[in-house]
Write a protein that holds these residues in place. Sequence first.
Motif, PDB file in Angstrom:
ATOM      1  N   GLU B  69       1.034  -1.559  -0.106  1.00 26.47           N
ATOM      2  CA  GLU B  69      -0.026  -0.691   0.453  1.00 26.47           C
ATOM      3  C   GLU B  69       0.715   1.232  -0.270  1.00 26.47           C
ATOM      4  O   GLU B  69       1.543   1.191   0.703  1.00 26.47           O
ATOM      5  CB  GLU B  69      -1.008   0.181   1.516  1.00 26.47           C
ATOM      6  CG  GLU B  69      -2.290   0.692   1.117  1.00 26.47           C
ATOM      7  CD  GLU B  69      -2.383   2.063   1.262  1.00 26.47           C
ATOM      8  OE1 GLU B  69      -2.929   3.437   1.374  1.00 26.47           O
ATOM      9  OE2 GLU B  69      -1.343   2.363   2.396  1.00 26.47           O
ATOM     10  N   ALA B  74       2.144  -1.349   3.412  1.00 31.14           N
ATOM     11  CA  ALA B  74       1.341  -2.024   4.406  1.00 31.14           C
ATOM     12  C   ALA B  74       1.511  -3.738   2.771  1.00 31.14           C
ATOM     13  O   ALA B  74       0.143  -3.265   2.236  1.00 31.14           O
ATOM     14  CB  ALA B  74       0.602  -2.019   5.067  1.00 31.14           C
ATOM     15  N   ARG B  75       1.395  -5.026   3.415  1.00 31.15           N
ATOM     16  CA  ARG B  75       1.163  -5.612   2.244  1.00 31.15           C
ATOM     17  C   ARG B  75      -0.082  -6.595   2.544  1.00 31.15           C
ATOM     18  O   ARG B  75      -0.570  -6.709   4.050  1.00 31.15           O
ATOM     19  CB  ARG B  75       2.112  -6.879   2.442  1.00 31.15           C
ATOM     20  CG  ARG B  75       3.450  -6.368   1.118  1.00 31.15           C
ATOM     21  CD  ARG B  75       4.592  -7.526   1.360  1.00 31.15           C
ATOM     22  NE  ARG B  75       4.379  -8.294   0.525  1.00 31.15           N
ATOM     23  CZ  ARG B  75       5.413  -9.576   0.260  1.00 31.15           C
ATOM     24  NH1 ARG B  75       6.484  -9.720   1.113  1.00 31.15           N
ATOM     25  NH2 ARG B  75       4.995 -10.770  -0.431  1.00 31.15           N
ATOM     26  N   ARG B  76      -0.309  -7.139   2.102  1.00 37.06           N
ATOM     27  CA  ARG B  76      -1.678  -7.999   2.164  1.00 37.06           C
ATOM     28  C   ARG B  76      -1.319  -9.313   2.170  1.00 37.06           C
ATOM     29  O   ARG B  76      -0.707 -10.237   1.364  1.00 37.06           O
ATOM     30  CB  ARG B  76      -3.018  -7.663   1.014  1.00 37.06           C
ATOM     31  CG  ARG B  76      -4.160  -9.042   0.666  1.00 37.06           C
ATOM     32  CD  ARG B  76      -5.205  -8.230  -0.211  1.00 37.06           C
ATOM     33  NE  ARG B  76      -5.430  -6.977   0.066  1.00 37.06           N
ATOM     34  CZ  ARG B  76      -6.293  -6.130  -0.031  1.00 37.06           C
ATOM     35  NH1 ARG B  76      -6.743  -6.315  -1.257  1.00 37.06           N
ATOM     36  NH2 ARG B  76      -6.940  -4.836   0.089  1.00 37.06           N
ATOM     37  N   LYS B  77      -2.221  -9.944   2.941  1.00 38.04           N
ATOM     38  CA  LYS B  77      -1.805 -11.117   3.823  1.00 38.04           C
ATOM     39  C   LYS B  77      -3.421 -12.327   3.086  1.00 38.04           C
ATOM     40  O   LYS B  77      -4.555 -11.610   3.360  1.00 38.04           O
ATOM     41  CB  LYS B  77      -1.710 -11.561   5.267  1.00 38.04           C
ATOM     42  CG  LYS B  77      -1.222 -12.455   5.038  1.00 38.04           C
ATOM     43  CD  LYS B  77      -0.985 -13.207   6.674  1.00 38.04           C
ATOM     44  CE  LYS B  77       0.426 -12.118   6.795  1.00 38.04           C
ATOM     45  NZ  LYS B  77       0.793 -12.513   8.236  1.00 38.04           N
TER      46      LYS B  77
END
Lengths: 306, 109
Positions: B69, B74-77
């Motif tokens: 993002e 932040a990454r998506r999990k």
Amino acid sequence: MSATDMELASKMGQFISRFPEEWQTYQDWLRDITTSHCDLQARYPTWQARFIFRWRLIYFFLYTCSIIAFHRLQHLWRRKRKPLSLGENENVPISRDFFRLHRLATIIAMAELTLCSVAAFTGIMLAFYYEPTALGAHRSLVAIATQISYGSLILSLHDISGNGLIVLALIQIVVMYLGRQFLVPWLAAWFSGLLMALAAIGLSWTAIVLNWDQTGFWRFKIELGTIASLPLVGPGLQSILTGGDGISSLTVQHLYTVHSYILAISGILNSITHLTALLYQERMWKSEATESLGRKTKAWNNSSSS
Amino acid sequence: MSTQDFRLTPNQEIILTALQFHRRYGLEILQAIEESGGKHIGFNSLYPNLKKLEQKGFVKSEWGEEAPEEHTGARRKYYRITGTGTEALETKQLLLTSIANWTPEPKGA
């Protein structure tokens, strides 16, 4: 999404990313919070969407921070059990946290000795004008506070240093308990610390009576009854404190002697013993650490030359 | 005899059900539950429960292919149900079925 909200989310992300373990676990939560904002704006009025968004961010931040704090405490607890290591085979027989606690105990002991010195010095100054009689005690204290130059300052300093000594002595008991070692210097410091705390409490108690005001008088009268009811030693202790059957001028003189000579000298001596024992223990640990490091360096030099 | 603890809280059961046939990310799980008329679960409950399910071995997580993002990095999990997770759901279903089918024993039998 407003720039402020975005900045807030960004700052929280930056802060939590300093802790890689927790960031790896919880960054998807932050991502979904920021992604959910468009949906919130579509469903709710702007103010409400912003409120929900901020609430989610704050909850996420507090939750993650509490997890971070919990993990740090866990690490601290594990490290406390791990000895201070100087190499594969050479361990100093103390841990880092014991050493830190010990350093803290030494600092507190120095502060205690300083307070003792201040209390002793101001006590001597007050003794020039204090009159240990039933009629003169309160009057002389009022005179010290109102008529003598800097009397109020000296009286306040005596009061503050006495109360501060009690607080520090109690904190020191906790600090020393956490860093317990059961070695001779530690035991000497522990017992002298306990005796000093008792002396400080005793000094505070006798000081209330030496004020000789209404509160001090009636409080002493009630507490004297409690002391007298102690089995075996009670009546004897009562007569030592009062100097006879009732509370009189002699009582003030007795308590003044107990306060100024017995308890004050005991407090100072214990404070000196306490600090000396702690300094001795610290020196002992340092020499052990140096010897251990020396042995390790020697072994390393030998192995590298061969 | 298996010693695995299959107990699930109501929220964990719903979350696990949402993952039964698809791998999903957190927000998608919430949308799936909400838009199917299920119990409302907030973010505050979703993520702690997902971590607990992951610790129990009922779900597995993997990073998404999306770029981080732009503001937070932040990454998506994505979360996927495991065999143990499926077993836990089946155990819960069996329990509900046996509760539904239970009848009192006739007196004097």
